[in-house]
Design a protein around this motif. Sequence first.
Motif, PDB file in Angstrom:
ATOM      1  N   LEU A   1      21.247  62.635 -81.776  1.00  0.00           N
ATOM      2  CA  LEU A   1      22.624  63.073 -81.542  1.00  0.00           C
ATOM      3  C   LEU A   1      23.489  62.914 -82.779  1.00  0.00           C
ATOM      4  CD1 LEU A   1      23.161  61.595 -77.958  1.00  0.00           C
ATOM      5  CD2 LEU A   1      22.868  64.008 -78.557  1.00  0.00           C
ATOM      6  N   HIS A   2      23.167  61.956 -83.601  1.00  0.00           N
ATOM      7  CA  HIS A   2      23.953  61.731 -84.818  1.00  0.00           C
ATOM      8  C   HIS A   2      23.675  62.769 -85.902  1.00  0.00           C
ATOM      9  CE1 HIS A   2      25.556  57.831 -83.454  1.00  0.00           C
ATOM     10  NE2 HIS A   2      26.410  57.995 -84.444  1.00  0.00           N
ATOM     11  N   SER A   3      22.815  63.733 -85.631  1.00  0.00           N
ATOM     12  CA  SER A   3      22.683  64.856 -86.559  1.00  0.00           C
ATOM     13  C   SER A   3      24.015  65.601 -86.669  1.00  0.00           C
ATOM     14  CB  SER A   3      21.580  65.813 -86.110  1.00  0.00           C
ATOM     15  OG  SER A   3      21.916  66.401 -84.856  1.00  0.00           O
ATOM     16  N   ASP A   4      24.826  65.528 -85.605  1.00  0.00           N
ATOM     17  CA  ASP A   4      26.201  66.040 -85.631  1.00  0.00           C
ATOM     18  C   ASP A   4      27.032  65.164 -84.697  1.00  0.00           C
ATOM     19  OD1 ASP A   4      28.645  67.326 -85.464  1.00  0.00           O
ATOM     20  OD2 ASP A   4      27.773  69.338 -85.441  1.00  0.00           O
ATOM     21  N   PRO A   5      27.552  64.047 -85.193  1.00  0.00           N
ATOM     22  CA  PRO A   5      28.286  63.128 -84.318  1.00  0.00           C
ATOM     23  C   PRO A   5      29.616  63.682 -83.835  1.00  0.00           C
ATOM     24  CG  PRO A   5      28.482  62.446 -86.600  1.00  0.00           C
ATOM     25  CD  PRO A   5      27.493  63.571 -86.580  1.00  0.00           C
ATOM     26  N   PHE A   6      30.076  64.787 -84.418  1.00  0.00           N
ATOM     27  CA  PHE A   6      31.351  65.361 -83.990  1.00  0.00           C
ATOM     28  C   PHE A   6      31.178  66.112 -82.673  1.00  0.00           C
ATOM     29  CE2 PHE A   6      32.112  65.762 -88.812  1.00  0.00           C
ATOM     30  CZ  PHE A   6      32.427  64.417 -88.893  1.00  0.00           C
TER      31      PHE A   6
END
Length: 263
Positions: free
Chosen positions: A21-26
């Motif tokens: 999920l932290h591949s795109d935390p936004f």
Amino acid sequence: MRVNHISELTDDLVPIVDAFLHSDPFINAYAIWDLHYLRHKTKFFVYLDNGTLAGLLMDYLSDAGIHFIWLWGEVDAVKKLLNIPLPDKMIFFIFPEYENIVRQKFPITAKYQVIFMLLQRGQENLQIRHEVRRLDLKDAYSLVSLRKEKPSEEEIKGAERKLKEQACYGIFIDSTLVSTACIQVRLPEIWIIGDFYTKPEYRNKGYATSLASFLVKEALKETNHVGLFVRSDNYPAKRVYEKVGFQAYREMYWLDCGTGLIP
């Protein structure tokens, strides 16, 4: 780990899902928040391919009893994840590339386009022209009656639960709550704000602008990014957010499967 295996999330898989999920935390901020703080309301199902996470399905159950389904990953993995037992009625909150896959399997009764908007430190244009204060438990009745003239006891209790879980803020005019918004996610990478609502007779007076500006100011004390979701056809709200400094970041679809709920 087995090859091509779907399983419900276990504690040993949390670091893998978190990294995914932290591949795109936004755009994934809600899911990261649910993973770490709302596991009691959320189920995660992972699709592992040779030990690598190839797909992810999240089923979040709201306090109103509505299931929200999020999807990530490779197309084949997403197709397989959709074979797990799901509710008869639910909302798919998904990226556009998964729409056809969902429609092939589930009866979609309505579709809405939603924009995720992002503000980065340095882009803010704060305009706080009204007094804003945080709501507390004694404001539960006012919070519910903002949208409903005669709220039930259960609705008031639901507002109390919300005020315990989220930091909600409001603007009062002559002791009447006329506009509110909440901080929904607080991560080091980003805060998510939302649930903006102003009583119809008090709109176009700058209250939403003041609230958005206030919450951005609070967020930037601890993070460099603030995000929110808005329907793409809600032009008045989008103008407010753009005025404060938010910019469109990514598009998502709200696909209703029989709930009748509107974003």
